[in-house]
Design a protein around this motif. Sequence first.
Motif, PDB file in Angstrom:
ATOM      1  N   ALA A   1      -3.646   0.798  38.771  1.00  0.00           N
ATOM      2  CA  ALA A   1      -4.403   0.375  37.599  1.00  0.00           C
ATOM      3  C   ALA A   1      -4.254   1.344  36.439  1.00  0.00           C
ATOM      4  N   ALA A   2      -4.130   2.631  36.713  1.00  0.00           N
ATOM      5  CA  ALA A   2      -3.985   3.611  35.641  1.00  0.00           C
ATOM      6  C   ALA A   2      -2.677   3.402  34.880  1.00  0.00           C
TER       7      ALA A   2
ATOM      8  N   GLY B   1      -1.119   0.606  34.888  1.00  0.00           N
ATOM      9  CA  GLY B   1      -1.276  -0.723  34.307  1.00  0.00           C
ATOM     10  C   GLY B   1      -2.021  -0.698  32.989  1.00  0.00           C
ATOM     11  N   LYS B   2      -2.979   0.198  32.847  1.00  0.00           N
ATOM     12  CA  LYS B   2      -3.705   0.324  31.585  1.00  0.00           C
ATOM     13  C   LYS B   2      -2.760   0.714  30.464  1.00  0.00           C
TER      14      LYS B   2
ATOM     15  N   ASP C   1       1.664  -3.456  37.991  1.00  0.00           N
ATOM     16  CA  ASP C   1       0.661  -2.483  37.560  1.00  0.00           C
ATOM     17  C   ASP C   1      -0.341  -3.089  36.589  1.00  0.00           C
TER      18      ASP C   1
ATOM     19  N   TYR D   1      -4.425  -3.701  36.941  1.00  0.00           N
ATOM     20  CA  TYR D   1      -5.407  -3.241  35.957  1.00  0.00           C
ATOM     21  C   TYR D   1      -6.317  -4.382  35.508  1.00  0.00           C
TER      22      TYR D   1
ATOM     23  N   SER E   1      -8.701  -5.577  38.176  1.00  0.00           N
ATOM     24  CA  SER E   1      -9.708  -4.597  38.586  1.00  0.00           C
ATOM     25  C   SER E   1     -10.921  -4.590  37.649  1.00  0.00           C
ATOM     26  N   GLN E   2     -10.840  -5.355  36.571  1.00  0.00           N
ATOM     27  CA  GLN E   2     -11.924  -5.387  35.597  1.00  0.00           C
ATOM     28  C   GLN E   2     -13.024  -6.365  36.043  1.00  0.00           C
TER      29      GLN E   2
END
Length: 324
Positions: free
Chosen positions: A230-231, A233-234, A304, A308, A311-312
């Motif tokens: 996720a990091a 992906g951000k 990725d 992200y 995961s929100q």
Amino acid sequence: MSFRTWYESQKRTRKFHPGWIVMTVGGTLLVAGVIAVPATLVAETAPPPAAAPSLPGASGHGKAPGEAMPKVIEQTPSPARLRNAKAIQVDFSPPSDEAMPTGEFGKAVRLGKAIFTDTQTYARQYVGNKLNCVNCHLGAGRKADSAPLWAAYGMFPAYRDKNKHVNTYEERLAGCFRFSMNGKAPAPDSKEMVALVSYSYWLAKGAPLGVELKGRGYPQLAEPSQKPDAARGKQVFEANCALCHGADGQGTEMGGRYVFPPLWGKNSFNGGAGMSTVKNAAAFVHANMPLGKGSSLSEQEAWDVAKYVDSQPRPPDPRKGKSS
């Protein structure tokens, strides 16, 4: 009496004689046998005819009303594919909008397209967020590799692991309203459901039933070399997605209408939607995003950024009653 003498006497007297029948039939069979044998040998040993060349414009796009529907051209399957008939794909092009039917059925088809492209207006009572069907099925449900309607229609009824029973096409659409639209399903006999089914049926007109068409669903990606992160992906989101969907993922709204949809939060799909699964979101992103630049992200970047986005926070899966 010789045959010649007999034959001349028949010509002079012009009398019918049964022997003429025997002579005629025997001669016919003899000639037929002489011709048939070499013809058979030629047919068995001749090479197969060359395939006819394809004609320009055979894709079926842009056909005027009343013209023939496009032909389905099957690819030559490999032996491995022959062992799994469902995996054999065929080419298909849906009819153009100019070829939409007239009359009452045509009205239903047009309403179906309107609901699909502007669900907020034409089926608002069934929607619980700010999405339209076309947000996940691009090009009014026509775009290949974006879960087009014409490729889905002919694959139902079918068993689905999601709800553990055989689904009709109407039930599949109902699931979209319940999960992707975070709303409630129209009744099977409602004008909205009838219109959506009519539109799907018309787009699939001429396609084979029960056969996977090229462009169906989203092209699934191979497992990534690195676990989706996720990091990372951000960073992908900020560089490639935030311009349209906003830095906070809440979409872009103009005049009370969303030009680009929200990707999380109360106005997006819920935790039971197919897009809430990272592998589905990654496949969609890689094939279609950024809009108009599909396949410009690497597969790892697609994995990725999907991680992200998924995961929100978002509305819960209605089957579980908790946030995903």
